[in-house]
Design a protein around this motif. Structure first.
Motif, PDB file in Angstrom:
ATOM      1  N   PRO A   1       1.153  10.234   7.383  1.00  8.71           N
ATOM      2  CA  PRO A   1       1.789   8.906   7.023  1.00  8.71           C
ATOM      3  C   PRO A   1       1.956   9.820   5.170  1.00  8.71           C
ATOM      4  O   PRO A   1       2.996   9.782   4.685  1.00  8.71           O
ATOM      5  CB  PRO A   1       1.460   7.707   6.612  1.00  8.71           C
ATOM      6  CG  PRO A   1       0.325   7.316   7.825  1.00  8.71           C
ATOM      7  CD  PRO A   1       0.144   9.690   8.358  1.00  8.71           C
ATOM      8  N   GLU A   2       1.747  11.183   5.284  1.00 10.77           N
ATOM      9  CA  GLU A   2       1.610  12.227   4.535  1.00 10.77           C
ATOM     10  C   GLU A   2       3.222  12.679   4.079  1.00 10.77           C
ATOM     11  O   GLU A   2       3.640  13.061   2.775  1.00 10.77           O
ATOM     12  CB  GLU A   2       0.715  12.532   4.052  1.00 10.77           C
ATOM     13  CG  GLU A   2      -0.774  12.055   3.258  1.00 10.77           C
ATOM     14  CD  GLU A   2      -1.537  11.909   4.004  1.00 10.77           C
ATOM     15  OE1 GLU A   2      -0.946  11.764   5.401  1.00 10.77           O
ATOM     16  OE2 GLU A   2      -2.370  11.570   4.077  1.00 10.77           O
TER      17      GLU A   2
ATOM     18  N   VAL B   1      -2.926  18.252   2.292  1.00 19.13           N
ATOM     19  CA  VAL B   1      -3.854  16.875   2.967  1.00 19.13           C
ATOM     20  C   VAL B   1      -4.625  17.394   4.190  1.00 19.13           C
ATOM     21  O   VAL B   1      -4.221  18.665   4.769  1.00 19.13           O
ATOM     22  CB  VAL B   1      -2.427  16.420   3.712  1.00 19.13           C
ATOM     23  CG1 VAL B   1      -3.050  15.285   4.612  1.00 19.13           C
ATOM     24  CG2 VAL B   1      -1.450  15.870   2.937  1.00 19.13           C
ATOM     25  N   LYS B   2      -5.905  16.776   4.375  1.00 21.74           N
ATOM     26  CA  LYS B   2      -6.812  17.225   5.049  1.00 21.74           C
ATOM     27  C   LYS B   2      -6.323  16.350   6.262  1.00 21.74           C
ATOM     28  O   LYS B   2      -6.751  15.042   6.735  1.00 21.74           O
ATOM     29  CB  LYS B   2      -8.123  16.786   4.240  1.00 21.74           C
ATOM     30  CG  LYS B   2      -9.444  17.673   4.757  1.00 21.74           C
ATOM     31  CD  LYS B   2     -10.653  17.259   4.777  1.00 21.74           C
ATOM     32  CE  LYS B   2     -10.999  18.623   3.429  1.00 21.74           C
ATOM     33  NZ  LYS B   2     -12.471  18.791   2.665  1.00 21.74           N
ATOM     34  N   ARG B   3      -6.134  17.600   8.037  1.00 25.11           N
ATOM     35  CA  ARG B   3      -6.112  16.262   8.707  1.00 25.11           C
ATOM     36  C   ARG B   3      -7.086  16.317   9.275  1.00 25.11           C
ATOM     37  O   ARG B   3      -7.540  16.080  10.397  1.00 25.11           O
ATOM     38  CB  ARG B   3      -4.868  16.534   8.432  1.00 25.11           C
ATOM     39  CG  ARG B   3      -4.376  15.754  10.657  1.00 25.11           C
ATOM     40  CD  ARG B   3      -4.382  14.171  10.550  1.00 25.11           C
ATOM     41  NE  ARG B   3      -4.220  14.046  11.810  1.00 25.11           N
ATOM     42  CZ  ARG B   3      -5.215  13.234  11.984  1.00 25.11           C
ATOM     43  NH1 ARG B   3      -6.557  12.498  11.586  1.00 25.11           N
ATOM     44  NH2 ARG B   3      -5.094  13.134  13.729  1.00 25.11           N
TER      45      ARG B   3
ATOM     46  N   GLN C   1       0.684  -0.816  -0.252  1.00 24.67           N
ATOM     47  CA  GLN C   1       0.460   0.008  -0.177  1.00 24.67           C
ATOM     48  C   GLN C   1       0.759   0.728   0.141  1.00 24.67           C
ATOM     49  O   GLN C   1       0.445   2.588  -0.871  1.00 24.67           O
ATOM     50  CB  GLN C   1      -0.670  -0.185   1.682  1.00 24.67           C
ATOM     51  CG  GLN C   1      -2.065  -1.035   1.456  1.00 24.67           C
ATOM     52  CD  GLN C   1      -2.540  -1.374   2.569  1.00 24.67           C
ATOM     53  OE1 GLN C   1      -2.178  -1.144   3.403  1.00 24.67           O
ATOM     54  NE2 GLN C   1      -3.793  -1.857   2.359  1.00 24.67           N
ATOM     55  N   LEU C   2       1.951   1.327   0.671  1.00 19.92           N
ATOM     56  CA  LEU C   2       2.930   2.491   0.467  1.00 19.92           C
ATOM     57  C   LEU C   2       3.468   2.800  -0.657  1.00 19.92           C
ATOM     58  O   LEU C   2       3.607   3.243  -0.957  1.00 19.92           O
ATOM     59  CB  LEU C   2       4.020   2.663   2.289  1.00 19.92           C
ATOM     60  CG  LEU C   2       4.598   3.391   2.305  1.00 19.92           C
ATOM     61  CD1 LEU C   2       3.370   4.998   3.354  1.00 19.92           C
ATOM     62  CD2 LEU C   2       5.889   3.247   3.387  1.00 19.92           C
ATOM     63  N   THR C   3       3.814   1.485  -1.366  1.00 15.34           N
ATOM     64  CA  THR C   3       4.234   2.187  -2.694  1.00 15.34           C
ATOM     65  C   THR C   3       3.639   1.967  -3.569  1.00 15.34           C
ATOM     66  O   THR C   3       3.285   3.013  -4.459  1.00 15.34           O
ATOM     67  CB  THR C   3       4.940   0.312  -3.351  1.00 15.34           C
ATOM     68  OG1 THR C   3       5.856  -0.252  -2.283  1.00 15.34           O
ATOM     69  CG2 THR C   3       5.350   0.003  -4.517  1.00 15.34           C
ATOM     70  N   GLU C   4       2.183   1.866  -3.764  1.00 16.17           N
ATOM     71  CA  GLU C   4       1.535   2.354  -4.372  1.00 16.17           C
ATOM     72  C   GLU C   4       0.873   3.777  -3.858  1.00 16.17           C
ATOM     73  O   GLU C   4       0.582   4.802  -4.849  1.00 16.17           O
ATOM     74  CB  GLU C   4      -0.234   1.828  -4.296  1.00 16.17           C
ATOM     75  CG  GLU C   4      -1.070   2.011  -4.971  1.00 16.17           C
ATOM     76  CD  GLU C   4      -2.431   0.896  -4.831  1.00 16.17           C
ATOM     77  OE1 GLU C   4      -2.460  -0.185  -4.955  1.00 16.17           O
ATOM     78  OE2 GLU C   4      -3.466   1.567  -4.498  1.00 16.17           O
ATOM     79  N   ALA C   5       0.710   4.149  -2.487  1.00 15.86           N
ATOM     80  CA  ALA C   5       1.022   5.434  -2.344  1.00 15.86           C
ATOM     81  C   ALA C   5       1.892   6.369  -2.790  1.00 15.86           C
ATOM     82  O   ALA C   5       1.928   7.504  -3.345  1.00 15.86           O
ATOM     83  CB  ALA C   5       0.860   5.995  -0.815  1.00 15.86           C
ATOM     84  N   VAL C   6       2.962   6.064  -2.885  1.00 16.69           N
ATOM     85  CA  VAL C   6       4.404   6.825  -3.090  1.00 16.69           C
ATOM     86  C   VAL C   6       4.632   7.116  -4.913  1.00 16.69           C
ATOM     87  O   VAL C   6       4.284   8.060  -4.920  1.00 16.69           O
ATOM     88  CB  VAL C   6       5.344   5.977  -2.644  1.00 16.69           C
ATOM     89  CG1 VAL C   6       6.807   7.074  -3.347  1.00 16.69           C
ATOM     90  CG2 VAL C   6       5.533   6.812  -1.304  1.00 16.69           C
ATOM     91  N   LYS C   7       3.738   6.120  -5.078  1.00 17.29           N
ATOM     92  CA  LYS C   7       3.244   5.605  -7.044  1.00 17.29           C
ATOM     93  C   LYS C   7       3.007   7.486  -7.147  1.00 17.29           C
ATOM     94  O   LYS C   7       3.017   8.103  -8.105  1.00 17.29           O
ATOM     95  CB  LYS C   7       3.048   4.674  -7.199  1.00 17.29           C
ATOM     96  CG  LYS C   7       4.600   3.651  -7.228  1.00 17.29           C
ATOM     97  CD  LYS C   7       4.123   2.516  -7.944  1.00 17.29           C
ATOM     98  CE  LYS C   7       5.256   1.219  -7.667  1.00 17.29           C
ATOM     99  NZ  LYS C   7       4.136   0.008  -8.154  1.00 17.29           N
ATOM    100  N   LYS C   8       1.187   7.094  -6.565  1.00 17.67           N
ATOM    101  CA  LYS C   8       0.457   8.034  -7.233  1.00 17.67           C
ATOM    102  C   LYS C   8       1.088   9.358  -6.966  1.00 17.67           C
ATOM    103  O   LYS C   8       1.048  10.904  -7.652  1.00 17.67           O
ATOM    104  CB  LYS C   8      -0.811   7.882  -6.172  1.00 17.67           C
ATOM    105  CG  LYS C   8      -1.182   6.643  -6.664  1.00 17.67           C
ATOM    106  CD  LYS C   8      -2.696   6.599  -5.444  1.00 17.67           C
ATOM    107  CE  LYS C   8      -3.963   5.616  -6.630  1.00 17.67           C
ATOM    108  NZ  LYS C   8      -5.118   5.808  -5.682  1.00 17.67           N
ATOM    109  N   ALA C   9       1.192   9.969  -5.220  1.00 10.66           N
ATOM    110  CA  ALA C   9       2.431  10.555  -5.120  1.00 10.66           C
ATOM    111  C   ALA C   9       3.092  11.094  -6.160  1.00 10.66           C
ATOM    112  O   ALA C   9       3.333  12.322  -6.685  1.00 10.66           O
ATOM    113  CB  ALA C   9       3.566  11.393  -3.897  1.00 10.66           C
TER     114      ALA C   9
END
Ligand code: 6R9
Length: 652
Positions: free
Chosen positions: A150-151, A226-228, A119-127
């Protein structure tokens, strides 16, 4: 500088006789053995080359381990090509560990998020895709002004992936400090959040970005938010984008291209003794090698079973090296916590350790002393038996705090690794190896295998055992800074001009009779009282060793007769404040522990001490008070109201 002149004064406190060898069991199974020292001593560069190839996946192997021909500008692993994000993410997924948890995140209000490596890999690819779509290209600078969510890690790794250079600015810094750093690095993109939570209440961030960018003339094209905490924010149309609409909406396909080993990874600003903050520059291959190496060997890391928690902020170098990069490069499961240690109660850290069964904790002495002040009955309520190793970083750890850490948190059995290093060194330099070194409370002891340090006198000559001097690094190391952003002269001047061919760290240190190294604080924290050189750290340690004292900060205030006079600021424990003789008692205690010369001339009882984001006491501000001045610039304090609180308490 701390030296032999104060003679026996220095001796007493630093003559810690207690030694804690590793348990037989720990030593027998430890990842790092004494063989590492031999291997590194036999062929230092060969050792680093081997470590680098073992710990990292190089897309193209390097041809030369070190190029020092343009000293002090180093090149490590020359000719190698690598991607930092691939090393921290994709390769673990490819190796079948995609389901392993990468981040257990705990928000201050108690909300949680979990990311597996997949999941982290996917999130970083998107970013990475989103940042590229906003015009960020290789070599561009991106300012990251985020809380501990995490962002922050995702943004750093996304920059690394595309070769953009991140500059993380601590979320507690003011709009002015942010603008200065944006301008110095000429950042194109800013990543921020609406805010975070601190001490149970929403705490805004976006308004500081708006204020920072209000005056024209900056280089920022976009701000991703980021909405936190959901608080309302002002919006600059065209400039501002929500994270959800840009990053979450982006494609999850992104190929990690290879970058040169020496491609810049990040800039991190750190305050100098004077002048504007220095943008410390780190590059890729060497930085990743040394941080991954130290993380594995010093923490005895088993990625498949350990749960590792570094309780630093991501805006500090410890957060870069030992939250974002090395643990993920090593495939570990990390804990990340957003908030303060006393929200909603003073047992929050211990609750987190119990909940996630944390095995390795890496924290700062200032936090440990705070927990001591709150009392041992608080951690005693939690099951801390999962802990197998404790680390310390950021300042010298007083023997009392060391013992408390080991006994109360570590159940009297965990090795403690006191790790000395700096923003500039990128990774750990001096630390015990937990399965090898018999540890001594208060000493970082020995250089890591592959690292060469010494303590030298004014002329750069090594001092004998039992003597004090300046800490230096004698040969280049993989994760060393590559310079100061935009100011090569300042780099040479600050670190390489004091001694020939040696890196000047700015810290005082002493070798004990065994040759082990004791850090004595910054050289600028050293006082000179009637010609005797005294270290603030030692007097602080003496004060903290008294049962009435929770925390202490010592400064040298100018004095007509003695040159400087020792002024101590102390936070008392429990009922000690009611004792009318407490100041005299403490003076005598210091006299007994160190010597009469070290007795503070004044002892001021205060409710808090001014600290930076990384927990370092800002002695400069206390010195202003001690010398009867208005306190100077306090913008880098973690909590801006502290100086007011201290002044008021002293008026009473
Ligand atoms: C990692 C970090 C660097 C300065 C350094 C020294 C002090 C850090 C220490 C320590 C004694 C330790 N310091 N670790 N002093 N023992 N284990 O803290 O980086 O913020 O750049 O500070 O911190 O004075 O020179 P940074």
């Amino acid at each position: 500088m701390p030296e032999n002149e104060a003679g026996d004064a220095l001796e007493n406190l630093l003559h810690e006789n207690r030694k804690f060898p590793p348990s037989e069991d720990f030593a027998a199974n430890a990842i790092a053995t004494a063989a590492l020292y031999q291997e590194a001593a036999a062929d230092r560069l060969g050792f680093w080359a081997k470590q680098s190839r073992e710990l990292l996946s190089w897309g193209q192997d390097f041809e030369q381990t070190l190029d020092w021909s343009e000293a002090p500008f180093a090149k490590w692993f020359v000719g190698g090509k690598i991607n930092a994000a691939y090393n921290a993410l994709d390769r673990h997924v490819e190796a079948g560990n995609g389901d392993r948890v990468a981040i257990y995140w705990e928000g201050e209000p108690g909300d949680t998020r979990e990311y597996t490596y997949a999941q982290l890999t996917e999130a970083v690819k998107k970013a990475a895709n989103a940042f590229e779509a906003l015009g960020v290209a290789k070599g561009d600078r991106v300012a990251i002004y985020l809380p501990m969510i995490p962002e922050a890690v995702i943004s750093m790794l996304a920059c690394a992936r595309i070769g953009a250079i991140h500059s993380v600015v601590f979320g507690g810094f003011s709009a002015d400090a942010l603008r200065n750093r944006i301008d110095d690095a000429e950042a194109k993109l800013v990543i921020t959040a609406d805010g975070t939570y601190r001490r149970g209440a929403p705490s805004p961030l976006k308004p500081a970005v708006d204020a920072a960018l209000e005056a024209p003339g900056h280089t920022v094209q976009h701000v991703v938010v980021v909405k936190r905490n959901g608080e309302p924010v002002a919006w600059a149309e065209g400039r501002d984008r929500w994270w959800t609409e840009t990053v979450d909406a982006a494609s999850a396909e992104h190929e990690a291209v290879l970058h040169d080993s020496e491609h810049p990874l990040f800039i991190l600003y750190t305050s100098g003794t004077t002048g504007k903050p220095k943008g410390i520059l780190h590059t890729t291959g060497g930085y990743l090698t040394q941080t991954a190496y130290s993380h594995k060997n010093v923490f005895d890391l088993r990625p498949e079973s350990d749960v590792y928690w570094c309780a630093a902020d991501i805006g500090w170098v410890t957060g870069h090296s030992y939250i974002a990069y090395s643990p993920l490069v090593n495939g570990a499961s990390i804990v990340m916590y957003e908030g303060t240690p006393d929200t909603p109660h003073q047992g929050r850290w211990w609750e987190i350790i119990e909940k996630y069964k944390v095995t390795i904790l890496y924290a700062a002495p200032t936090a440990i002393r705070t927990f001591m002040k709150w009392g041992r009955e608080i951690p005693a309520k939690y099951d801390l038996s999962s802990l197998k190793l404790l680390g310390s970083v950021g300042e010298p750890i007083n023997p009392e705090a060391w013992m408390w850490y080991r006994e109360i948190i570590g159940g009297g059995k965990t090795p403690i690794v006191d790790t000395w290093w700096q923003t500039e060194t990128g990774g750990m330099m001096i630390s015990p190896l937990p399965g090898v070194t018999a540890t001594k409370p208060g000493s970082a002891q020995v250089a890591l295998p592959g690292i060469e340090v010494d303590v030298v006198d004014d002329l750069g000559q090594p001092v004998a055992n039992g003597q004090g001097g300046y800490l230096v690094v004698k040969s280049p190391w993989p994760s060393m800074l590559r310079g100061i952003w935009g100011d090569p002269e300042r780099y040479k001047e600050t670190y390489w001009s004091r001694f020939d061919n040696m890196y000047f760290a700015g810290d005082g240190a002493k070798k004990d009779e065994d040759g082990d190294i004791w850090l004595l604080g910054r050289v600028d924290d050293v006082m000179n009282v009637s010609g005797h050189r005294l270290s603030t750290t030692e007097i602080e340690s003496a004060l903290v060793s008294h049962p009435s004292v929770a925390e202490a900060a010592v400064v040298g205030a100018s004095d007509e007769t003695t040159g400087q006079a020792v002024v101590a600021f102390v936070i008392l424990r429990g009922s000690a404040a009611e004792d009318p003789d407490v100041e005299q008692t403490l003076r005598n205690h210091v006299g007994k522990e160190i010597g009469p010369i070290a007795k503070p001339k004044r002892i001021l009882v205060v409710p808090e001490l001014p600290k930076t984001r990384s927990g370092k006491i800002m002695r400069r501000l206390l010195k202003d008070i001690a010398e009867g001045r208005e306190a100077g610039d306090a913008t880098t304090l973690a909590d801006a109201g502290i100086m007011q609180l201290i002044s008021e308490s002293l008026k009473k």
